[in-house]
Design an enzyme around this catalytic site. Sequence first.
Site, PDB file in Angstrom:
ATOM      1  N   GLU A   1      -4.775  -0.093  -8.258  1.00 42.37           N
ATOM      2  CA  GLU A   1      -3.722   0.838  -8.653  1.00 42.37           C
ATOM      3  C   GLU A   1      -2.566   0.009  -9.203  1.00 42.37           C
ATOM      4  O   GLU A   1      -2.016  -0.844  -8.485  1.00 42.37           O
ATOM      5  CB  GLU A   1      -3.268   1.672  -7.448  1.00 42.37           C
ATOM      6  CG  GLU A   1      -4.326   2.696  -7.018  1.00 42.37           C
ATOM      7  CD  GLU A   1      -3.989   3.429  -5.729  1.00 42.37           C
ATOM      8  OE1 GLU A   1      -4.364   4.599  -5.601  1.00 42.37           O
ATOM      9  OE2 GLU A   1      -3.360   2.822  -4.830  1.00 42.37           O
TER      10      GLU A   1
ATOM     11  N   HIS B   1      -2.126  -2.940  -6.575  1.00 44.91           N
ATOM     12  CA  HIS B   1      -2.683  -2.607  -5.263  1.00 44.91           C
ATOM     13  C   HIS B   1      -4.204  -2.722  -5.280  1.00 44.91           C
ATOM     14  O   HIS B   1      -4.902  -1.895  -5.853  1.00 44.91           O
ATOM     15  CB  HIS B   1      -2.251  -1.186  -4.872  1.00 44.91           C
ATOM     16  CG  HIS B   1      -2.726  -0.777  -3.521  1.00 44.91           C
ATOM     17  ND1 HIS B   1      -3.353   0.416  -3.270  1.00 44.91           N
ATOM     18  CD2 HIS B   1      -2.691  -1.437  -2.330  1.00 44.91           C
ATOM     19  CE1 HIS B   1      -3.669   0.486  -1.989  1.00 44.91           C
ATOM     20  NE2 HIS B   1      -3.286  -0.621  -1.402  1.00 44.91           N
TER      21      HIS B   1
ATOM     22  N   ASN C   1      -4.432   5.865  -0.900  1.00 43.01           N
ATOM     23  CA  ASN C   1      -3.968   5.871   0.487  1.00 43.01           C
ATOM     24  C   ASN C   1      -3.277   7.171   0.857  1.00 43.01           C
ATOM     25  O   ASN C   1      -3.356   7.628   1.997  1.00 43.01           O
ATOM     26  CB  ASN C   1      -3.031   4.691   0.752  1.00 43.01           C
ATOM     27  CG  ASN C   1      -3.804   3.390   0.861  1.00 43.01           C
ATOM     28  OD1 ASN C   1      -5.032   3.405   0.929  1.00 43.01           O
ATOM     29  ND2 ASN C   1      -3.110   2.281   0.862  1.00 43.01           N
TER      30      ASN C   1
ATOM     31  N   SER D   1       0.827  -1.205   0.000  1.00 47.28           N
ATOM     32  CA  SER D   1       0.000   0.000   0.000  1.00 47.28           C
ATOM     33  C   SER D   1       0.857   1.249   0.000  1.00 47.28           C
ATOM     34  O   SER D   1       0.354   2.335  -0.252  1.00 47.28           O
ATOM     35  CB  SER D   1      -0.845   0.069   1.272  1.00 47.28           C
ATOM     36  OG  SER D   1      -1.502  -1.120   1.484  1.00 47.28           O
TER      37      SER D   1
HETATM   38  N1  LIG Z   1      -5.390  -4.273   4.952  1.00 47.10           N
HETATM   39  C1  LIG Z   1      -5.700  -3.513   3.940  1.00 47.10           C
HETATM   40  O1  LIG Z   1      -6.748  -2.839   3.955  1.00 47.10           O
HETATM   41  C2  LIG Z   1      -4.815  -3.452   2.729  1.00 47.10           C
HETATM   42  C3  LIG Z   1      -5.328  -2.931   1.534  1.00 47.10           C
HETATM   43  C4  LIG Z   1      -4.527  -2.962   0.376  1.00 47.10           C
HETATM   44  C5  LIG Z   1      -3.226  -3.441   0.449  1.00 47.10           C
HETATM   45  N2  LIG Z   1      -2.744  -3.922   1.645  1.00 47.10           N
HETATM   46  C6  LIG Z   1      -1.371  -4.453   1.639  1.00 47.10           C
HETATM   47  O2  LIG Z   1      -1.454  -5.874   1.523  1.00 47.10           O
HETATM   48  C7  LIG Z   1      -0.340  -6.471   2.171  1.00 47.10           C
HETATM   49  C8  LIG Z   1      -0.865  -7.471   3.208  1.00 47.10           C
HETATM   50  O3  LIG Z   1      -1.609  -6.779   4.204  1.00 47.10           O
HETATM   51  P1  LIG Z   1      -2.745  -7.482   5.074  1.00 47.10           P
HETATM   52  O4  LIG Z   1      -3.539  -6.397   5.675  1.00 47.10           O
HETATM   53  O5  LIG Z   1      -3.402  -8.520   4.253  1.00 47.10           O
HETATM   54  O6  LIG Z   1      -1.855  -8.159   6.213  1.00 47.10           O
HETATM   55  P2  LIG Z   1      -2.227  -9.388   7.155  1.00 47.10           P
HETATM   56  O7  LIG Z   1      -1.376  -9.261   8.355  1.00 47.10           O
HETATM   57  O8  LIG Z   1      -3.692  -9.502   7.319  1.00 47.10           O
HETATM   58  O9  LIG Z   1      -1.753 -10.669   6.287  1.00 47.10           O
HETATM   59  C9  LIG Z   1      -0.426 -10.966   5.970  1.00 47.10           C
HETATM   60  C10 LIG Z   1      -0.316 -12.483   5.798  1.00 47.10           C
HETATM   61  O10 LIG Z   1       0.977 -12.809   5.289  1.00 47.10           O
HETATM   62  C11 LIG Z   1       1.417 -13.998   5.925  1.00 47.10           C
HETATM   63  N3  LIG Z   1       2.873 -14.076   5.803  1.00 47.10           N
HETATM   64  C12 LIG Z   1       3.822 -13.464   6.575  1.00 47.10           C
HETATM   65  N4  LIG Z   1       5.054 -13.794   6.110  1.00 47.10           N
HETATM   66  C13 LIG Z   1       4.888 -14.605   5.052  1.00 47.10           C
HETATM   67  C14 LIG Z   1       5.779 -15.288   4.175  1.00 47.10           C
HETATM   68  N5  LIG Z   1       7.091 -15.156   4.292  1.00 47.10           N
HETATM   69  N6  LIG Z   1       5.262 -16.051   3.204  1.00 47.10           N
HETATM   70  C15 LIG Z   1       3.930 -16.196   3.055  1.00 47.10           C
HETATM   71  N7  LIG Z   1       3.034 -15.584   3.866  1.00 47.10           N
HETATM   72  C16 LIG Z   1       3.512 -14.800   4.846  1.00 47.10           C
HETATM   73  C17 LIG Z   1       0.900 -13.853   7.331  1.00 47.10           C
HETATM   74  O11 LIG Z   1       0.832 -15.127   7.956  1.00 47.10           O
HETATM   75  C18 LIG Z   1      -0.484 -13.225   7.113  1.00 47.10           C
HETATM   76  O12 LIG Z   1      -1.474 -14.210   6.954  1.00 47.10           O
HETATM   77  C19 LIG Z   1       0.448  -5.328   2.792  1.00 47.10           C
HETATM   78  O13 LIG Z   1       1.472  -4.977   1.894  1.00 47.10           O
HETATM   79  C20 LIG Z   1      -0.575  -4.220   2.888  1.00 47.10           C
HETATM   80  O14 LIG Z   1      -0.015  -2.947   2.903  1.00 47.10           O
HETATM   81  C21 LIG Z   1      -3.516  -3.966   2.764  1.00 47.10           C
END
Ligand SMILES: NC(=O)c1ccc[n+]([C@@H]2O[C@H](COP(=O)([O-])OP(=O)(O)OC[C@H]3O[C@@H](n4cnc5c(N)ncnc54)[C@H](O)[C@@H]3O)[C@@H](O)[C@H]2O)c1
Length: 592
Positions: free
Chosen positions: A154, A142, A192, A121
């Site tokens: 995005e 994204h 964002n 993000s």
């Molecule tokens: N939460 C949001 O609203 C949102 C929106 C758009 C983008 N993002 C982006 O998406 C990405 C993930 O965010 P999230 O909110 O889903 O986080 P999250 O913490 O909910 O999920 C991350 C997952 O990755 C897993 N993980 C950690 N290390 C790993 C590895 N080495 N190999 C495989 N899996 C692994 C974890 O176990 C977890 O299940 C981030 O870059 C975030 O910025 C988040």
Amino acid sequence: MAREITTVGVVGLGTMGAGITEVFARNGLRVVAVEADAEGVARGRGHLEHSTDRAVRRGKLNEGEQRALLERISYSTSLSDLADVDFVVEAVPERTELKAKVFAELDKVCRPDAILASNTSSLSVTEIGVHTGRPGKVVGMHFFNPAPVLKLVEVVRTVVTEPDVVEDVVALAERLGKVPVVIGDRAGFIANALLFGYLNHAVRMYETHYATREDLDAAMRLGCGYPMGPLQLLDLIGLDTAYEILDTMYHQSRNRLHAPAPLLKQMITAGLLGRKTGRGFYTYDAPDSPTVVPDVHTPSDADESAPTPRQVQRVGVVGTGTMATGIVEVFAKAGYDVVVRARSDEKASAALGTVRRSLEKAVVKGKLDEAARDAALGRIQTTLRFDDLADCDLVVEAVAEELAVKKAVFETLDEVCKPGAVLATTTSSLPVIECAAATSRPGDVIGLHFFNPAPVMKLIEVVDTIATAPEASATAKAVCTSLGKHPVSCGDRAGFIVNALLFPYLNDAVRMLEAHYASAEDIDNAMKVGCGLPMGPFELLDVVGLDVSLAIQRTLYLEFREAGFAPAPLLEHLVTAGRLGRKTGKGFRDYT
Ligand SMILES: NC(=O)c1ccc[n+]([C@@H]2O[C@H](COP(=O)([O-])OP(=O)(O)OC[C@H]3O[C@@H](n4cnc5c(N)ncnc54)[C@H](O)[C@@H]3O)[C@@H](O)[C@H]2O)c1
């Protein structure tokens, strides 16, 4: 020739990864989903099953389709299972070192022509890409949360991303039914970068007890038509993810408004990450559940120490403009006797005419019957004399937005009104305490900030000054509720809740345009399609009027002296040039 993408990898099955996997599988792609360990796989699989069960229950998917969708997904705990995929999206936690490590490994195991995308993000896609031997095939993709619902994607192009890679990712997003926008690599991208300053500001308001979580959220939902309030949205995003995004944005922008509010760190440390852990700003009935349950912060009606509201039957309204006539209509329809004080007979009859036409329109639309219309009109009386407000229980001032004019009204009200009358101002930007100080009874003075058009908008900001008596405040809130409105309480600071949260975001959008990062069209689309906002920032600015917006932004800047609140030069220039938005036919866009 465009790549054929039939099998994709998703790395990380958390909030975003699970949703992204669902989007791919629903659109016929095979997905290899990789988590860190078996526990992560089980959680991710559970997420997908729940989400698709919900879609079946809502009739958006049938059971056969659900089965086929789930069968297209295979799970693994090893990146080496991605050796044959055409495309990978990484969605692991928002930390550069972690993402760099995942990309370095992906580079080793994936086919040389495979595209590697990050769902980051805010982190630099360029920096992630240089950890591979194929930075030209690294992009940002994204998605927005929840990925199955929100249509914006995005597509982040770095300076070295190959043009055909961007084209292929755009085509893939379109195949998924998404709306892609291609942009450069800057922290927060479009949506964002504009959203998180606002979210962080809301956390600071909550942290400083400026307003309750319920009131902050209701204010933005009802005042701006947002699908969710800021704290509800933070719970959905995940507080840890939000923190990382803000931190990255701060390091790039050095804008204090992006420095994560200290409360976020405390909540994260305590394990309150939002919906995913079942507790964040709100408490949920289970981890990953959207259902809020009461907790110690939930307001209760059974508060014995709450002051008793005073009786209100007769209401005075001072003024005959847009807000005044709307407010007269609201009170008369709700059964209050209304006395409108006008400066001349012409203004009085014009105001009455406006109310009559509006009530007539309601009758035509079938929202009001004729008897109710006549009864409402029968409750309204006009006068030129302040003395006729003497026996009002509540007086609402809605004259010009000029301090001297308002103070003079309050001085007069103080002379004529009976003791115990609540005296309210509808000001949207002046200090309520100035009105209070013009009277000998500051305890009875309060702000009642209605939104335009008053008969339609449900929100009223009830503004207590440092001098407002709890009883006056309770009276104002009880009256708002009796009008069928939703009162929220806040302190007496410039912009109250809604304008203080809204205008800096609009100003940031102007700065983004000024910096040539994206077009007004792309920014408007990103905010509507990515965040579900009813209007994009430039559409809204043109409707509100650029002069009005600039005045509000200046007031906020003068009150808080936040460098980030300083009006964007482009906004100043447009106003100077007389391009004020729709009302002059030209603003950020041209109108015919
Ligand atoms: N939460 C949001 O609203 C949102 C929106 C758009 C983008 N993002 C982006 O998406 C990405 C993930 O965010 P999230 O909110 O889903 O986080 P999250 O913490 O909910 O999920 C991350 C997952 O990755 C897993 N993980 C950690 N290390 C790993 C590895 N080495 N190999 C495989 N899996 C692994 C974890 O176990 C977890 O299940 C981030 O870059 C975030 O910025 C988040």
